[in-house]
Every structure is written in C-alpha cells, then in structure tokens.
Design an enzyme around this catalytic site. Structure first.
Site, short mmCIF file in Angstrom:
data_model
loop_
_atom_site.label_atom_id
_atom_site.label_comp_id
_atom_site.label_asym_id
_atom_site.label_seq_id
_atom_site.Cartn_x
_atom_site.Cartn_y
_atom_site.Cartn_z
N ALA A 49 -8.93 -7.46 11.90
CA ALA A 49 -7.75 -7.17 11.10
C ALA A 49 -6.84 -6.27 11.94
CB ALA A 49 -8.15 -6.47 9.81
N GLY A 76 -12.62 -8.70 11.31
CA GLY A 76 -12.03 -9.78 10.52
C GLY A 76 -12.06 -11.11 11.25
N GLU A 90 -16.27 -2.41 12.80
CA GLU A 90 -15.55 -1.52 11.88
C GLU A 90 -16.12 -0.11 11.85
OE1 GLU A 90 -16.46 -4.65 11.21
OE2 GLU A 90 -14.84 -5.71 10.19
N GLU A 121 -15.39 -12.45 10.60
CA GLU A 121 -15.43 -12.82 9.17
C GLU A 121 -14.67 -14.11 8.91
OE1 GLU A 121 -14.03 -8.85 8.11
OE2 GLU A 121 -15.82 -8.58 6.89
N1 CO8 Z 1 -5.60 -4.61 15.60
C1 CO8 Z 1 -4.42 -4.35 16.20
N2 CO8 Z 1 -4.21 -4.50 17.53
C2 CO8 Z 1 -5.24 -4.93 18.28
C3 CO8 Z 1 -6.51 -5.20 17.73
C4 CO8 Z 1 -6.67 -5.03 16.31
N3 CO8 Z 1 -7.82 -5.31 15.68
N4 CO8 Z 1 -7.35 -5.59 18.71
C5 CO8 Z 1 -6.64 -5.56 19.84
N5 CO8 Z 1 -5.36 -5.16 19.59
C6 CO8 Z 1 -4.27 -4.99 20.57
C7 CO8 Z 1 -4.46 -3.72 21.37
O1 CO8 Z 1 -4.01 -2.61 20.66
C8 CO8 Z 1 -3.62 -4.02 22.59
O2 CO8 Z 1 -2.25 -3.85 22.24
P1 CO8 Z 1 -1.28 -2.99 23.22
O3 CO8 Z 1 -1.21 -3.80 24.49
O4 CO8 Z 1 0.01 -2.96 22.45
O5 CO8 Z 1 -1.93 -1.67 23.41
C9 CO8 Z 1 -3.83 -5.52 22.79
O6 CO8 Z 1 -4.30 -6.03 21.53
C10 CO8 Z 1 -4.86 -5.84 23.85
O7 CO8 Z 1 -6.06 -5.15 23.52
P2 CO8 Z 1 -6.84 -4.19 24.55
O8 CO8 Z 1 -5.90 -3.61 25.53
O9 CO8 Z 1 -7.66 -3.23 23.76
O10 CO8 Z 1 -7.77 -5.26 25.29
P3 CO8 Z 1 -9.21 -5.01 25.94
O11 CO8 Z 1 -9.54 -6.28 26.65
O12 CO8 Z 1 -9.24 -3.73 26.69
O13 CO8 Z 1 -10.22 -4.83 24.68
C11 CO8 Z 1 -11.17 -5.41 22.52
C12 CO8 Z 1 -10.44 -5.90 23.79
C13 CO8 Z 1 -12.57 -4.96 22.89
C14 CO8 Z 1 -11.24 -6.56 21.57
C15 CO8 Z 1 -10.39 -4.22 21.91
O14 CO8 Z 1 -9.03 -4.59 21.77
C16 CO8 Z 1 -10.89 -3.80 20.54
O15 CO8 Z 1 -11.89 -3.10 20.45
N6 CO8 Z 1 -10.17 -4.18 19.45
C17 CO8 Z 1 -10.46 -3.78 18.11
C18 CO8 Z 1 -11.66 -4.48 17.57
C19 CO8 Z 1 -11.96 -4.00 16.17
O16 CO8 Z 1 -12.30 -2.85 15.94
N7 CO8 Z 1 -11.85 -4.89 15.19
C20 CO8 Z 1 -12.13 -4.58 13.81
C21 CO8 Z 1 -10.89 -4.29 13.10
S1 CO8 Z 1 -11.18 -3.76 11.41
C22 CO8 Z 1 -11.39 -5.18 10.54
O17 CO8 Z 1 -11.34 -6.24 11.06
C23 CO8 Z 1 -11.65 -5.03 9.08
C24 CO8 Z 1 -11.98 -6.36 8.44
C25 CO8 Z 1 -11.05 -6.66 7.34
C26 CO8 Z 1 -11.16 -8.02 6.76
C27 CO8 Z 1 -10.54 -9.13 7.58
C28 CO8 Z 1 -10.51 -10.41 6.79
C29 CO8 Z 1 -10.54 -11.73 7.61
#
Ligand code: CO8
Length: 261
Positions: free
Chosen positions: A69, A112, A135, A115
């Site tokens: 998400a 998400g 999460e 999911e």
């Molecule tokens: N939300 C918003 N932006 C994101 C997300 C995210 N989940 N994941 C990545 N991005 C963005 C980064 O902020 C970055 O943007 P910017 O260049 O503007 O800084 C861009 O995507 C590229 O990401 P990274 O630079 O971080 O890329 P890496 O290769 O270094 O890392 C990862 C990749 C490991 C995937 C890392 O981006 C990460 O850890 N992302 C978050 C993962 C996460 O915690 N996901 C869970 C989110 S909470 C959730 O999903 C709740 C569930 C709700 C229900 C959903 C229903 C379907």
C-alpha cells in the site's frame, strides 16, 4: 470504461480472451495508492461482465509486482479517518470476481502487493520474486487479508514468521509452502500466466465459474458443508448444455464445442 484514461494501469484483451492488467506506477514500485485500486476495481468489474473476457491476469514489472500500500499516502491519517472511512475495505473487491484471476509475479510482492496476489485465484511467480508482509517493520500490521489468507495457504508457523519478522521469502520457498502454483524463469512468468488464463478462457464459462465457487467454498465452510455444496454444484452442471456437449464429445472422440464461452 475508457482505458486510455487510466493513470495507473495498462489494460488489454488478448485474442485468447484474456484480460491482461499491468500495474503501471514504476516510480513507486507499483505502490498501491487508493486511485490505483479504484481503477483496478473498475477494470476487473468491467472484465467480469464482458463476454470477450474469459479470465484475467494481473501483473507488475520485472522489479516489482507491487511494493505494498502507498505508505506516503496513508502515513499521516488520523485513526478517526482510517477507521471512519473503513480504509482498505474496498480493496477486497477483487476476491469476489466470478471469472478466474491469475497473478503473474516478478520482483517484490510486499504488504498489500502480497495481499493483492493472494486475492487472485492462483499465483505464478518468477524465480526472483520475493513475497513478504513487512508491515510490522513500519509499525502496523497487514490490512487486507495478509494474516488470514497467508495462514490458510502456508500454515500458521510460516505465516507467523513472515508477519512477525517482516522478512521476505523467495519464490521457490513459497512454492514448497503452497502459496504459489508454479515458479518460472522470470521472462516466462507472464507467458505462462497468459497460457493458463487462455486455457481457462477457452472452457465453458458457467462450468468454470461453478468450479471456482466450489474451490472458494473450501476457505469458508466445514468439510461436510463444502462437500455437499460441491455435489450440488456438480448436479447443477447436468442442467447445462455444456455438460452434455463435453461428455458427448468425449464419447464421440471429438473436441467439445462449448456453447457458453
Ligand atoms: N509506498 C510508497 N512508496 C513506495 C513504497 C510503498 N509501499 N514502496 C516503494 N516506494 C517508493 C520509494 O519510496 C521510492 O520512491 P522515491 O524514489 O520517491 O524515494 C521508490 O518507490 C523506489 O523504492 P526504493 O528506493 O526504496 O527501492 P529499493 O530497491 O531500495 O527497495 C523495497 C525496494 C525493499 C521494496 C522498498 O521500497 C520497501 O521496503 N518498500 C516498502 C515495503 C513495505 O513496507 N510495504 C508494506 C506497505 S504497508 C501495506 O501494504 C499495508 C497493507 C494494506 C492493505 C493493502 C490492500 C491490497
């Protein structure tokens, strides 16, 4: 709907009657903002009703199916809004589609994203795909079925490990655990998903829908009730032309010509 107006999805229908939906928000690794989910709900609802579509495939990019998400969109929301608007409730709509849905996953399927893949009927994963429920690492818990669907497919111990540590698990391990149906070399993930969806789209629509309903009942009910539900649906197939056609074709050693597809 006008697919040229979609901001976060690319959509096409193949000659094999497969609706192919590609998540297209590359800058954020396909983070699932609310607008993306709204588009996805609209498109899959449309395809569910469209006679030219027999099955759907949802995919992302080589790098990410979806990284969860949209954290930035939700991070400052007060409890009153999150709870008051019942945040993420509409996201489950995909799991109620009647036509088969296949997730073709390469790269990250996190939070998400994992999911969303689990809401599909089956997951085909590339060798380098990574699944996870991270999460817990950002101070919250899965919000769209992660703690529930994961337990039902990989069991309590692995689901606990994933949800409580947030550690990612690779495709091969997820195949062994039962989350994914098949692991492919990355470049063959989408072709294989399209092949399977094409196969399902070539079969009788009402029979495929009945079969999906029966398998889904296994999630929701007791064995006794589920077996009864299955048997009643099995009986019901005998009221269709396609059951008569399918069994006649077998007896006559010819390919069936499905009436309803
Ligand atoms: N939300 C918003 N932006 C994101 C997300 C995210 N989940 N994941 C990545 N991005 C963005 C980064 O902020 C970055 O943007 P910017 O260049 O503007 O800084 C861009 O995507 C590229 O990401 P990274 O630079 O971080 O890329 P890496 O290769 O270094 O890392 C990862 C990749 C490991 C995937 C890392 O981006 C990460 O850890 N992302 C978050 C993962 C996460 O915690 N996901 C869970 C989110 S909470 C959730 O999903 C709740 C569930 C709700 C229900 C959903 C229903 C379907």
């Amino acid at each position: 709907i006008d697919v040229s107006k979609l901001e976060y999805l690319k959509v096409e229908v193949t000659p094999e009657k497969v609706g192919l939906i590609t998540l297209n928000r590359p800058k954020a690794l396909n983070a699932l903002c609310e607008e993306l989910i709204e588009e996805l709900n609209m498109v899959t609802r449309d395809m569910d009703e469209d006679d030219d579509v027999g099955a759907m495939v949802i995919t992302g990019s080589d790098r990410a199916f979806a990284a969860g998400a949209d954290i930035k969109q939700m991070k400052d929301r007060p409890f009153s809004e999150v709870s008051g608007r019942n945040m993420f409730a509409p996201w489950a709509e995909l799991s109620r589609r009647r036509k088969p849905t296949v997730a073709a996953v390469n790269g990250f399927a996190l939070g998400g994203g994992c999911e969303l893949a689990m809401m599909c009927d089956m997951i085909i994963a590339g060798e380098t795909a990574q699944f996870g429920q991270p999460e817990i690492l950002i101070g919250t818990i899965p919000g769209c079925g992660g703690t529930q669907r994961l337990v039902r497919s990989v069991g309590k111990s692995k689901a606990m490990m994933m949800c409580l540590t947030g550690e990612r698990v690779g495709a091969q391990e997820m195949l062994t655990a039962g989350l994914v149906a098949k692991v492919m070399p990355a470049e063959e993930t989408l072709p294989e998903a399209l092949r399977l969806a094409g196969k399902m789209a070539s079969l009788s629509r009402p029979i495929v829908a009945a079969c999906k309903e029966a398998v889904n009942a296994a999630y929701e009910t007791t064995l006794d009730q589920g077996v009864l539900f299955e048997r009643r649906l099995f009986h019901a197939t005998f009221a269709t032309e396609d059951q008569k056609e399918g069994m006649s074709a077998f007896s006559e050693k010819r390919a069936p010509e499905w009436r309803h597809r």
